[in-house]
Design an enzyme around this catalytic site. Sequence first.
Site, PDB file in Angstrom:
ATOM      1  N   ASP A  98       0.872  -1.167   0.000  1.00 25.99           N
ATOM      2  CA  ASP A  98       0.000   0.000   0.000  1.00 25.99           C
ATOM      3  C   ASP A  98       0.912   1.222   0.000  1.00 25.99           C
ATOM      4  O   ASP A  98       1.887   1.277   0.759  1.00 25.99           O
ATOM      5  CB  ASP A  98      -0.870   0.029   1.258  1.00 25.99           C
ATOM      6  CG  ASP A  98      -2.004  -0.989   1.227  1.00 25.99           C
ATOM      7  OD1 ASP A  98      -1.994  -1.866   0.341  1.00 25.99           O
ATOM      8  OD2 ASP A  98      -2.880  -0.917   2.109  1.00 25.99           O
ATOM      9  N   HIS A 154       4.853  -7.380  -0.381  1.00 28.42           N
ATOM     10  CA  HIS A 154       4.628  -8.670  -1.013  1.00 28.42           C
ATOM     11  C   HIS A 154       5.370  -8.768  -2.347  1.00 28.42           C
ATOM     12  O   HIS A 154       5.798  -7.759  -2.919  1.00 28.42           O
ATOM     13  CB  HIS A 154       3.125  -8.862  -1.247  1.00 28.42           C
ATOM     14  CG  HIS A 154       2.309  -8.793   0.009  1.00 28.42           C
ATOM     15  ND1 HIS A 154       1.771  -9.913   0.609  1.00 28.42           N
ATOM     16  CD2 HIS A 154       1.947  -7.739   0.797  1.00 28.42           C
ATOM     17  CE1 HIS A 154       1.112  -9.549   1.695  1.00 28.42           C
ATOM     18  NE2 HIS A 154       1.201  -8.229   1.832  1.00 28.42           N
ATOM     19  N   SER A 255       7.543   3.998   5.214  1.00 29.45           N
ATOM     20  CA  SER A 255       8.811   4.227   4.538  1.00 29.45           C
ATOM     21  C   SER A 255       8.603   4.220   3.033  1.00 29.45           C
ATOM     22  O   SER A 255       7.590   4.696   2.542  1.00 29.45           O
ATOM     23  CB  SER A 255       9.862   3.205   4.957  1.00 29.45           C
ATOM     24  OG  SER A 255      11.141   3.671   4.597  1.00 29.45           O
TER      25      SER A 255
END
Length: 288
Positions: A98, A154, A255
């Site tokens: 995200d 991921h 981050s």
Amino acid sequence: MTVKSLIASFTQQEDLNFLLTNRVPRAALTRFMGWFSKIEQPQIRDLSIACWRLFSDLDLSEARKSDFKSLHDCFTRELKPGLRPSDPDPLVVVSPCDAIVGAFGAIADTELFQVKGAPYSLLDLLGDSALVEQHRNGRFVTLRLTSSMYHRFHAPCDSRIEQVNFISGDTWNVNSIALKRVEKLFCKNERAVIRTRLDSGEALTLVPVAAILVASIRLHFLDLLFNAESRGPTQVHCDVTVRKGDELGWFEHGSTIIVLAPDHFEFCDNVVDGARIRAGQPLLRKPL
């Protein structure tokens, strides 16, 4: 005007924001946050999460569980099953996380940029001349995670992870204000260079970059934690096959992840400067 909007207005003043998030003892504050966030004491946990909500748009409705042992447990939360399905098209590389889409585009020989007018080189970022050659004139996209986002990342496609290089460094904030003011910021911060190979043999590289309060990156496939105590460069060879959507690891706050892809890959229509993107949504497409 609400308290949250007043705080947002206050911290959006660029000089003040930069002062509060950068002109502080960054390394010491990051180490402290790493310790503090793991305290499993109910009052400290609840007060910390309440403050976090006050300063951000934190939404825990997607979290797999509602009770957290600590602030760290909340930072690294899992989501309810099925909430981040990956685009099934085998030609599509999906977002690993995200994020907010930052700079993206073609790499000019070996030069890319963190914001318009602020270039840096692949060699400074990767520290590996052979890997630089594999991404010369390629494509790049910068994905910035905010503090309130889902922090796990991921596999963006079916691939084989060949090597991870950890490069120790600073912990500058990676928000848009700091990116305009700190030259070659991504090349100064702690980061992990994750080298992957597509089934076609082409290189696709992920570079998770740590930041203030975030000098900790957990990689599941190596069972390793790179953090503020790590000293690099550290090179780990591996041979791990991953499928699109497999969880690779997590940040312990917000981050950035920089994605480097081959030159003939095309950006998907939803890749727009400042757009929000979710893990599993289309990022790049390999032409037929």
